[in-house]
Design an enzyme around this catalytic site. Structure first.
Site, PDB file in Angstrom:
ATOM      1  N   LYS A 233      42.460 -53.027  -2.274  1.00  0.00           N
ATOM      2  CA  LYS A 233      42.562 -51.968  -1.273  1.00  0.00           C
ATOM      3  C   LYS A 233      41.679 -50.783  -1.630  1.00  0.00           C
ATOM      4  O   LYS A 233      41.389 -50.526  -2.807  1.00  0.00           O
ATOM      5  CB  LYS A 233      44.005 -51.501  -1.072  1.00  0.00           C
ATOM      6  CG  LYS A 233      44.587 -50.666  -2.195  1.00  0.00           C
ATOM      7  CD  LYS A 233      45.974 -50.175  -1.812  1.00  0.00           C
ATOM      8  CE  LYS A 233      46.604 -49.368  -2.926  1.00  0.00           C
ATOM      9  NZ  LYS A 233      47.882 -48.788  -2.515  1.00  0.00           N
TER      10      LYS A 233
ATOM     11  N   SER B 143      35.840 -53.554  14.982  1.00  0.00           N
ATOM     12  CA  SER B 143      35.769 -53.766  13.541  1.00  0.00           C
ATOM     13  C   SER B 143      35.927 -52.430  12.839  1.00  0.00           C
ATOM     14  O   SER B 143      36.185 -51.404  13.467  1.00  0.00           O
ATOM     15  CB  SER B 143      34.444 -54.398  13.112  1.00  0.00           C
ATOM     16  OG  SER B 143      33.387 -53.519  13.460  1.00  0.00           O
TER      17      SER B 143
ATOM     18  N   TYR C  37      38.279 -56.589  11.054  1.00  0.00           N
ATOM     19  CA  TYR C  37      37.416 -57.169  10.037  1.00  0.00           C
ATOM     20  C   TYR C  37      36.428 -56.115   9.554  1.00  0.00           C
ATOM     21  O   TYR C  37      36.139 -55.144  10.248  1.00  0.00           O
ATOM     22  CB  TYR C  37      36.691 -58.415  10.564  1.00  0.00           C
ATOM     23  CG  TYR C  37      35.831 -58.169  11.778  1.00  0.00           C
ATOM     24  CD1 TYR C  37      34.472 -57.893  11.653  1.00  0.00           C
ATOM     25  CD2 TYR C  37      36.381 -58.200  13.052  1.00  0.00           C
ATOM     26  CE1 TYR C  37      33.686 -57.669  12.769  1.00  0.00           C
ATOM     27  CE2 TYR C  37      35.602 -57.973  14.172  1.00  0.00           C
ATOM     28  CZ  TYR C  37      34.256 -57.707  14.021  1.00  0.00           C
ATOM     29  OH  TYR C  37      33.474 -57.478  15.126  1.00  0.00           O
TER      30      TYR C  37
END
Length: 115
Positions: free
Chosen positions: A9, A25, A58
């Site tokens: 992360k 995205s 994404y």
């Protein structure tokens, strides 16, 4: 048994831009993607610390060294420039791998620079 675990992360990134008229995205400085082991087009979860919004999209690589974090497409209705976000990835591991797995955590500060 397979376990679904957090892989990596980017913690507390600041959103720098939002582009509503885009396919969709999240564009992120390529150096930050590398630091968190996130590949282009990899599924990511984006959690907005500022307003509580969560979305799945994404990753797209942005300009290296730019600190860019740009929400594209429909997500731009939910997450705004200046918001703090967490960008996370997950992976599946067998039980033994999961017990030994250590996720990559990249802490970010001002300008989306690593702390």
């Amino acid at each position: 048994m397979r376990r679904h675990m957090m892989k990596s992360k980017l913690h507390r990134a600041t959103v720098t831009a939002a582009e509503l008229h885009y396919e969709g995205s999240l564009t992120v400085d390529a150096d930050l993607l590398d630091a968190a082991d996130i590949l282009p087009n990899e599924q990511i979860h984006v959690w907005d610390v500022t307003n509580g919004t969560r979305l799945t999209t994404y990753a797209l690589p942005g300009k290296r060294g730019s600190g860019e974090v740009c929400v594209n497409g429909a997500g731009a209705h939910l997450i705004r420039p200046g918001d703090l976000v967490i960008i996370a990835t997950f992976a599946e591991f067998d039980d033994a791998e999961a017990r030994a797995h250590k996720p990559t955590v990249v802490l970010l500060g001002e300008g989306n620079r690593r702390k």
